[in-house]
Scaffold this active site. Sequence first.
Site, mmCIF file in Angstrom:
data_model
loop_
_atom_site.group_PDB
_atom_site.id
_atom_site.type_symbol
_atom_site.label_atom_id
_atom_site.label_comp_id
_atom_site.label_asym_id
_atom_site.label_seq_id
_atom_site.Cartn_x
_atom_site.Cartn_y
_atom_site.Cartn_z
ATOM 1 N N CYS A 42 0.722 -1.196 0.133
ATOM 2 C CA CYS A 42 -0.151 -0.016 -0.054
ATOM 3 C C CYS A 42 0.985 1.142 -0.102
ATOM 4 C CB CYS A 42 -0.752 -0.148 1.287
ATOM 5 S SG CYS A 42 -1.824 1.204 1.722
ATOM 6 N N TYR A 52 -7.216 31.107 4.765
ATOM 7 C CA TYR A 52 -7.003 29.849 4.178
ATOM 8 C C TYR A 52 -8.174 29.275 5.499
ATOM 9 C CZ TYR A 52 -3.273 31.313 1.392
ATOM 10 O OH TYR A 52 -2.286 31.897 0.569
ATOM 11 N N GLU A 108 -11.476 32.237 2.482
ATOM 12 C CA GLU A 108 -11.367 30.822 1.918
ATOM 13 C C GLU A 108 -11.903 30.924 0.616
ATOM 14 O OE1 GLU A 108 -10.576 27.576 2.747
ATOM 15 O OE2 GLU A 108 -11.524 27.100 0.750
ATOM 16 N N CYS A 160 1.400 22.850 6.247
ATOM 17 C CA CYS A 160 1.735 21.163 6.164
ATOM 18 C C CYS A 160 2.948 20.952 5.295
ATOM 19 C CB CYS A 160 0.377 20.725 5.521
ATOM 20 S SG CYS A 160 -0.266 21.563 4.065
HETATM 21 N N1 SAH Z 1 -7.571 26.406 8.114
HETATM 22 C C1 SAH Z 1 -8.538 25.242 7.701
HETATM 23 C C2 SAH Z 1 -8.203 24.674 6.599
HETATM 24 C C3 SAH Z 1 -6.771 24.490 6.197
HETATM 25 S S1 SAH Z 1 -6.637 23.712 4.614
HETATM 26 C C4 SAH Z 1 -8.573 24.002 8.827
HETATM 27 O O1 SAH Z 1 -7.349 24.217 9.718
HETATM 28 O O2 SAH Z 1 -9.538 23.261 8.771
HETATM 29 C C5 SAH Z 1 -6.173 25.101 3.188
HETATM 30 C C6 SAH Z 1 -7.409 25.738 2.692
HETATM 31 O O3 SAH Z 1 -7.157 26.680 1.813
HETATM 32 C C7 SAH Z 1 -8.337 25.023 2.087
HETATM 33 O O4 SAH Z 1 -9.730 24.871 2.555
HETATM 34 C C8 SAH Z 1 -8.459 25.391 0.562
HETATM 35 O O5 SAH Z 1 -9.721 25.509 0.004
HETATM 36 C C9 SAH Z 1 -8.067 26.917 1.002
HETATM 37 N N2 SAH Z 1 -7.494 27.646 -0.179
HETATM 38 C C10 SAH Z 1 -6.661 27.277 -1.207
HETATM 39 N N3 SAH Z 1 -6.050 28.092 -1.867
HETATM 40 C C11 SAH Z 1 -6.674 29.403 -1.439
HETATM 41 C C12 SAH Z 1 -6.671 30.675 -1.551
HETATM 42 N N4 SAH Z 1 -5.712 31.113 -2.791
HETATM 43 N N5 SAH Z 1 -7.187 31.621 -0.731
HETATM 44 C C13 SAH Z 1 -7.935 31.085 0.011
HETATM 45 N N6 SAH Z 1 -8.073 29.942 0.542
HETATM 46 C C14 SAH Z 1 -7.508 28.786 -0.342
#
Ligand code: SAH
Length: 462
Positions: free
Chosen positions: A86, A320, A341, A417
């Site tokens: 896997c 984000y 977002e 991440c």
């Molecule tokens: N903070 C949240 C999500 C983090 S993941 C949590 O902890 O759950 C990153 C997020 O960024 C995703 O939801 C994705 O849709 C968003 N994203 C990606 N590119 C973006 C951009 N240019 N502007 C705003 N949001 C964005």
Amino acid sequence: MAKLMANVPVQKNQLIELDMTGQGHQGEGVGRYRDYTLFVPGAIAGERVKAKVTKVNKNYGFAKLIEIVRQSEQRTEPPCPLYHRCGGCHLQHMTYEAQLAHKRQTVVDALTRIGKLEDVTVHPTLGMDEPWRYRNKSQVPVGLVNGKIVAGFYAPGTHEIIDMEGCPIQHPYSDEIVNTVKRALADLGIPPYDETGHKGLVRHIVARVGYATGETMVVLVTNGRNIPRVDELIRRLRNEIPHVVSIVQNVNTAVTNVIFGPHTITLWGKDGIEDRIGDVRFFISARSFFQVNPIQTQVLYDKALEYAQLTGRETVVDAYCGIGTISLFLARRAKRVIGVEVVEEAIEDAQRNAELNGIMNAEFLAGEAEQVIPQLYAERGLRADVVVVDPPRKGCDEKLLQTIVDMQPQRVVYVSCNPSTLARDLRFLEDRGYETQEVQPVDMFPHTFHVECCSLLVRKEN
Ligand code: SAH
């Protein structure tokens, strides 16, 4: 015979013996053979191995582990019988302690090499007490192999489905759901999807579990709208899965590797499940992003909250923000939170989640963070005391970083991440008035090479 490359001391298929002197960021062993760098998946730093060269590039190559000549004390027997077939986990052959140390080192390496940040405190990785059964979402492809319905995972680099009874990093409810759906499809004669001919129906089974609530959701991703004997299927799933609160169909008729299609239909029950992080409640629908490890999410968000040092008087921008998870976590300690977002549905979920928790001081805006936040700053004079960013793997757009610099918040909390883009972005902010004070790696994804970090930057007094 394979061609010899100039200045490369090995050729493809050659059997060599070498010492592993380091660990690559995908968990592979790294060693040098006559000054040429080779990556050996499955080998551990400190080991001496026999390996067969599989790929030769100009500056580095890859080799397959054949035999361990000298074994590391960090090596352990992978508990999952499918580990070697896997591609989902990468570090099960390392003790958990060694995994945590390796992840911290990955962060230190990125900060020094890419960010030229030598003196930043990088804390030991915060790991799990019980690093198994942590995932709240399972997405498995369905297919037919020798007339039998299988559901599991793709063998690495292929689309061959390996049938699976269970996965030790998934919540047991997810395994139960996948197995129950698989049996029901077979008994009712509902055909699985056949990727080669783009025929058949059921493409993926997606199971989601609310860890704190025990609620579960089943999503059937189908190549077409009509599911034969759908009422019998629903009855069976309700009878056999006592914790299910939502049965949903998602229609995806495209020839694609993307799991979800555009249409989602609730077949029975609610449109999603509820879960809690700390005492904040979240409603999660079939397609919304939600952190996959809820136990460590709390650890991560507690760290973000600690770094934000809120007193109740601050304006916080959460870029984000997804479905508003961090925003809502911080809102109760701040004066005002603004989440931004790009996914519209996520913003709708965020607004719904604010209401669900009676939180009145959080606003959510849909759009790209690098568009919306500069606009709020330039046109509406928005200022923030604390900015939180949690971007996808590619990191923050420079336009957003520049706006943060212009806005001059006292603190920036950077949740990442991907240590490489984190290091790049921290360097940008370092050069423009911010000091990275500490970085806390958190193990959100035990047994995989992924590492999450929460970092604190503070504005230097000029
Ligand atoms: N903070 C949240 C999500 C983090 S993941 C949590 O902890 O759950 C990153 C997020 O960024 C995703 O939801 C994705 O849709 C968003 N994203 C990606 N590119 C973006 C951009 N240019 N502007 C705003 N949001 C964005």
